[in-house]
Design a protein around this motif. Structure first.
Motif, PDB file in Angstrom:
ATOM      1  N   UNK A   1       4.926  -9.583  -8.805  1.00 13.90           N
ATOM      2  CA  UNK A   1       3.503  -9.900  -8.805  1.00 13.90           C
ATOM      3  C   UNK A   1       2.726  -9.163  -7.744  1.00 13.90           C
ATOM      4  N   UNK A   2       3.360  -8.239  -7.025  1.00  8.88           N
ATOM      5  CA  UNK A   2       2.683  -7.514  -5.956  1.00  8.88           C
ATOM      6  C   UNK A   2       1.731  -6.486  -6.542  1.00  8.88           C
ATOM      7  N   UNK A   3       0.787  -6.077  -5.735  1.00  7.97           N
ATOM      8  CA  UNK A   3      -0.161  -5.053  -6.156  1.00  7.97           C
ATOM      9  C   UNK A   3      -1.588  -5.590  -6.123  1.00  7.97           C
ATOM     10  N   UNK A   4      -2.480  -4.780  -6.644  1.00  4.78           N
ATOM     11  CA  UNK A   4      -3.894  -5.158  -6.636  1.00  4.78           C
ATOM     12  C   UNK A   4      -4.129  -6.291  -7.626  1.00  4.78           C
TER      13      UNK A   4
END
Length: 138
Positions: A77-80
């Motif tokens: 779920x990482x990121x922008x």
């Protein structure tokens, strides 16, 4: 969105079970239970069912999010995540002009409601076009 769908399905089931119980508990007279609370609980059950159906249909069309998958990791779920607007004074002015409009209508002073509507149009324009000019333009 499967988790959200199940939350609203559980809420729908809860309201469907609580509504007749409320009807029987409030039956203090020969005429029947409380119509206002019963109808409010019925509408709440219908609204939660509507949201559950909406989320359920869209969950089938979307790719599974990391929290919907059994093998999902936190790093997936990482990121922008999207654009989150910074502080803004425009919602305050929109609310203030709405208060002027409502006060003018409630007091019967239509001139005040018209002034509030004109100022409200300016405030709403400022809110809509906030990110096209000034410090946060992009």
């Amino acid at each position: 969105m499967k988790a959200e769908t199940w939350i609203f399905v559980i809420c729908t089931v809860f309201f469907v079970l609580v509504t007749p119980a409320y009807w029987f508990v409030t039956d203090g007279t020969d005429k029947g239970g409380d119509w206002t609370g019963t109808s409010a609980l019925t509408m709440t059950a219908l609204l939660t069912a509507m949201v559950a159906l909406y989320l359920g249909f869209h969950a089938k069309k979307m790719d599974a999010r990391p929290e919907d998958r059994k093998d999902g990791e936190i790093a997936d779920g990482a990121g922008e995540l999207g654009f989150f607007p910074p502080y803004s004074w425009w919602p305050l002015w929109c609310a203030a002009t709405l208060g002027v409009i409502v006060s003018g209508i409630a007091a019967g002073a239509w001139w005040l409601a018209i002034i509030g509507a004109v100022l409200g149009a300016v405030a709403l324009s400022g809110l809509v076009f906030e990110y096209y000019r000034g410090e946060h333009a992009h």
